[in-house]
Design a protein around this motif. Structure first.
Motif, short mmCIF file in Angstrom:
data_model
loop_
_atom_site.label_atom_id
_atom_site.label_comp_id
_atom_site.label_asym_id
_atom_site.label_seq_id
_atom_site.Cartn_x
_atom_site.Cartn_y
_atom_site.Cartn_z
N LEU A 7 0.85 -1.19 0.00
CA LEU A 7 0.00 0.00 0.00
C LEU A 7 0.88 1.22 0.00
CD1 LEU A 7 -2.38 -1.00 2.94
CD2 LEU A 7 -3.12 -0.56 0.63
N SER A 8 0.46 2.28 -0.67
CA SER A 8 1.27 3.48 -0.70
C SER A 8 0.39 4.66 -1.08
CB SER A 8 2.41 3.30 -1.71
OG SER A 8 3.40 4.25 -1.50
N THR A 9 0.09 5.49 -0.11
CA THR A 9 -0.87 6.57 -0.33
C THR A 9 -0.28 7.91 0.08
OG1 THR A 9 -2.75 5.12 0.02
CG2 THR A 9 -3.13 7.46 0.41
N ALA A 10 -0.36 8.88 -0.82
CA ALA A 10 0.09 10.23 -0.48
C ALA A 10 -1.05 10.98 0.21
CB ALA A 10 0.48 10.97 -1.76
N VAL A 11 -0.75 11.60 1.36
CA VAL A 11 -1.69 12.50 2.01
C VAL A 11 -1.08 13.90 1.87
CG1 VAL A 11 -3.05 12.98 4.08
CG2 VAL A 11 -2.19 10.67 3.67
N LEU A 12 -1.76 14.74 1.10
CA LEU A 12 -1.21 16.07 0.79
C LEU A 12 -2.01 17.16 1.49
CD1 LEU A 12 -0.98 15.56 -3.10
CD2 LEU A 12 0.78 15.05 -1.40
N PHE A 13 -1.33 18.19 1.90
CA PHE A 13 -1.99 19.33 2.54
C PHE A 13 -1.59 20.61 1.83
CE2 PHE A 13 -1.89 16.00 5.65
CZ PHE A 13 -3.11 16.11 6.32
N LYS A 14 -2.59 21.43 1.52
CA LYS A 14 -2.30 22.71 0.85
C LYS A 14 -1.33 23.54 1.69
CE LYS A 14 -5.64 25.81 0.60
NZ LYS A 14 -6.91 26.36 0.10
N ASN A 15 -1.63 23.55 2.99
CA ASN A 15 -0.73 24.20 3.94
C ASN A 15 0.02 23.07 4.65
OD1 ASN A 15 0.49 25.39 6.06
ND2 ASN A 15 -1.39 26.16 7.02
N GLY A 16 1.28 22.89 4.28
CA GLY A 16 2.05 21.75 4.78
C GLY A 16 1.98 21.59 6.30
N SER A 17 1.84 22.69 7.05
CA SER A 17 1.82 22.61 8.51
C SER A 17 0.60 21.85 9.01
CB SER A 17 1.76 24.02 9.12
OG SER A 17 2.94 24.68 8.83
N ASP A 18 -0.48 21.86 8.21
CA ASP A 18 -1.68 21.14 8.63
C ASP A 18 -1.43 19.65 8.80
OD1 ASP A 18 -3.38 23.29 8.86
OD2 ASP A 18 -4.08 23.18 6.78
N ALA A 19 -0.39 19.16 8.14
CA ALA A 19 -0.09 17.73 8.22
C ALA A 19 0.22 17.30 9.65
CB ALA A 19 1.09 17.40 7.31
N TYR A 20 0.59 18.27 10.49
CA TYR A 20 0.96 17.92 11.87
C TYR A 20 -0.24 17.95 12.81
CZ TYR A 20 5.64 18.45 10.03
OH TYR A 20 6.77 18.30 9.27
N ARG A 21 -1.41 18.28 12.26
CA ARG A 21 -2.59 18.41 13.11
C ARG A 21 -3.21 17.05 13.50
NH1 ARG A 21 -5.28 23.46 13.26
NH2 ARG A 21 -4.79 24.94 11.60
N SER A 22 -3.10 16.06 12.58
CA SER A 22 -3.85 14.81 12.78
C SER A 22 -3.50 14.13 14.09
CB SER A 22 -3.58 13.83 11.63
OG SER A 22 -3.87 14.42 10.41
N PHE A 23 -2.21 13.99 14.34
CA PHE A 23 -1.78 13.25 15.53
C PHE A 23 -0.80 14.14 16.29
CE2 PHE A 23 -2.22 10.28 11.94
CZ PHE A 23 -3.33 9.58 12.38
N SER A 24 -1.18 14.49 17.47
CA SER A 24 -0.27 15.34 18.24
C SER A 24 -0.08 14.68 19.59
CB SER A 24 -0.92 16.72 18.32
OG SER A 24 -0.61 17.33 19.51
N GLN A 25 1.03 14.00 19.73
CA GLN A 25 1.27 13.20 20.95
C GLN A 25 2.73 13.25 21.36
OE1 GLN A 25 -0.45 9.74 19.12
NE2 GLN A 25 -1.63 9.34 20.95
N ARG A 26 2.95 12.90 22.60
CA ARG A 26 4.34 12.83 23.05
C ARG A 26 4.85 11.39 22.94
NH1 ARG A 26 5.60 17.48 24.13
NH2 ARG A 26 3.97 18.93 24.75
N ALA A 27 6.06 11.22 22.49
CA ALA A 27 6.68 9.89 22.44
C ALA A 27 8.16 10.12 22.67
CB ALA A 27 6.42 9.23 21.09
N GLN A 28 8.49 10.21 23.97
CA GLN A 28 9.86 10.60 24.34
C GLN A 28 10.92 9.68 23.77
OE1 GLN A 28 7.25 10.59 26.19
NE2 GLN A 28 7.16 12.33 27.58
N GLY A 81 8.88 10.72 10.51
CA GLY A 81 7.60 10.34 9.91
C GLY A 81 6.47 10.09 10.90
N GLY A 82 6.80 9.53 12.05
CA GLY A 82 5.76 9.15 13.01
C GLY A 82 4.97 10.31 13.57
N LYS A 83 5.49 11.53 13.43
CA LYS A 83 4.75 12.68 13.94
C LYS A 83 3.47 12.92 13.15
CE LYS A 83 8.04 15.59 16.26
NZ LYS A 83 8.51 16.96 16.43
N ARG A 84 3.45 12.44 11.90
CA ARG A 84 2.31 12.75 11.05
C ARG A 84 1.50 11.53 10.63
NH1 ARG A 84 4.74 16.48 6.45
NH2 ARG A 84 6.41 14.94 6.50
N THR A 85 2.07 10.34 10.82
CA THR A 85 1.34 9.15 10.36
C THR A 85 0.75 8.38 11.53
OG1 THR A 85 3.35 7.83 10.49
CG2 THR A 85 2.84 8.80 8.35
#
Ligand code: PLP
Length: 478
Positions: free
Chosen positions: A308-329, A343-347
């Motif tokens: 599987l290989s899917t591009a998720v594109l955002f007009k405003n690249g910063s929006d890509a960081y909105r989906s998952f916002s978590q701490r993983a020290q 990569g894990g910050k956004r997927t």
């Protein structure tokens, strides 16, 4: 006693088996692309028989040469490289990606954090930004790769929800009712995503379609106003480019205008049809896509890469960081900084295959033009197939195809749906052709996705003959 683990890692067996496997796969490809009429697109067997076969195989105590196993798996599987494979939207992978997929398996990069996917994370940035540019986005656009259109759509809709609510951090408050507006022909993963996000059935507002199975965008206003009256907050309006059953492209310009009027996140599910942008001839189909806040594109559908290989594109690249916002020290030190290389910050995935290598390999080996040719050949073949269907008096074309998905039926019985279902089942059991079915306006149609650029009109003429022959046999039995 021999140490089995050391033997399993020994490289001499690997070298010998690898050479033999390449020969086996090259033979498979040569046969698939030759035109032997005896070869089946699908060696159909019922699930019970399949299970029985593999249960017996699995319980054998003697070990097997993997080559024998691979041969057996190939022989018992649907073969998407066959010219008569005309079913679901699965691509006959480009041979070069079979090689890149082997490298991916060998390197087994983790991808979640830069060190574990240095090349792959960099490829994702380059590839998604290139694709965004092809779709007409400005330099602000960016994205990443995830595992499939279903997960891609969920990921984008999570960003849409985060853009207008605090639910990710606070949970639902005061019986908040959220909703999305989408065509009733959208892929089921949109419905599933909305339910996963807690919207419930009432949160998927399905806008009716016209006779070309495109969203009736003139109804958006009234459906939106009704949603407001019902106390719902519409977090996104979603366009299909194209839809799954019929490959219909919604009017993205109209949806963009609506989304701008109410400042609603505009998402496009371009899993199947967004690569039309590679063709000057067909890029008009995705006009307006560049106004979307987010777009999903499956490389593994019209761009010939393995799943599987899917591009998720955002007009405003910063929006890509909105989906998952978590701490993983244990992975990265600061969640709040935008680091494309982690990569894990956004997927959704933590560990993820480096599928970007398959996509990158195609671009570097053949350039953009291979995608243009694929689109033009397949969309063009669908137009010819539609003409062929229209020229036959017993056949009915469900709509003028906009892409490489064509729905039609034979009309030689009073219960047309029953006849066409029986025809499709007979074809499946025969296995020479693989086609599927869909239901449009309550009636069953035969459905063909032309995914193989090596398929020609000849196979399509033969298919219509086979459909008629099956009908004759079926009606003579009644
Ligand atoms: C339009 C559309 N969106 C999304 C999907 C789901 O994609 P995937 O199978 O990669 O999860 C599909 C699959 O056919 C599709 O056609």
């Amino acid at each position: 006693m021999e140490n089995i683990l050391d033997k399993a890692y020994a490289t001499e067996d690997f070298r010998r088996q690898g050479h033999a496997l390449i020969d086996l796969m090259a033979d498979y490809l040569a046969q698939a692309t030759s035109d032997s009429k005896e070869v089946q697109a699908i060696p159909w067997q019922s699930p019970e028989k399949q299970l029985d076969y593999w249960q017996k195989d699995f319980s054998k105590v003697d070990t097997i040469d993997p080559l024998d196993l691979f041969r057996d798996v190939i022989d018992r599987s649907i073969q998407v490289h066959r010219k008569r494979y005309l079913g679901h939207q699965t691509t006959p992978t480009l041979p070069v990606t079979v090689l890149s997929a082997a490298v991916t398996a060998l390197l087994n990069q983790g991808m979640g954090v830069y060190e574990m996917g240095m090349v792959g994370n960099t490829f994702e940035k380059l590839l998604t930004e290139h694709l965004a540019q092809k779709l007409g986005f400005s330099g602000e656009a960016s994205g990443f790769i995830t595992s499939g259109g279903s997960l891609g759509n969920l990921t984008a809709l999570l960003a849409a929800r985060a853009a207008c609510t605090g639910i990710w951090h606070n949970g639902y408050v005061n019986e908040q009712k959220l909703a999305v507006l989408v065509s009733e022909e959208a892929h089921y993963c949109i419905d599933r995503s909305a339910r996963i996000m807690g919207f419930g059935a009432a949160g998927i507002i399905k806008v009716p379609v016209n006779d070309k199975f495109q969203m009736r965008t003139e109804l958006l206003e009234s459906y939106y106003q009704q949603a407001i009256t019902d106390g719902k907050q519409v977090i996104s309006v979603i366009g299909c480019a194209g839809s799954t059953s019929t490959g219909s492209y919604d009017d993205l310009e109209a949806i963009a205008a609506f989304s701008q009027k109410y400042n609603i996140w505009f998402h496009v599910d371009g899993a199947h049809g967004a690569p039309a942008a590679f063709s000057p001839k067909y890029q008009h189909l995705v006009k307006g896509i560049e106004k979307a806040n987010s777009v999903v594109v499956d490389y593994h559908k019209m761009m010939m890469t393995p799943s599987l290989s899917t591009a998720v594109l955002f007009k405003n690249g910063s929006d890509a960081y909105r989906s998952f916002s978590q701490r993983a020290q244990y992975l990265w030190t600061d969640q709040d900084t935008e680091e494309w290389y982690n990569g894990g910050k956004r997927t959704f995935e933590c560990t993820k295959a480096m599928s970007a290598l398959n996509v990158y390999t195609i671009f570097r080996t053949y350039g953009d033009d291979v995608f243009r040719e694929n689109i033009e050949r397949l969309y063009g073949l669908a137009e010819k197939f539609a003409e062929l269907i229209k020229s036959k008096k017993n056949f009915e074309l469900a709509y003028e195809p906009q892409c490489n998905i064509v729905c039609f039926r034979l009309r030689t019985a009073s219960d047309v749906s029953k006849l066409n279902l029986a025809i499709r089942n007979q074809l499946l059991e025969d296995g020479r052709f693989y086609i599927v079915q869909t239901v449009l306006n309550g009636d069953l149609y035969l459905r063909v996705s032309l995914m193989n650029p090596l398929s020609t009109e000849e196979e399509l003429i033969e298919l219509l003959q086979a459909v008629e022959e099956k009908a004759v046999i079926l009606t003579s039995k009644v």
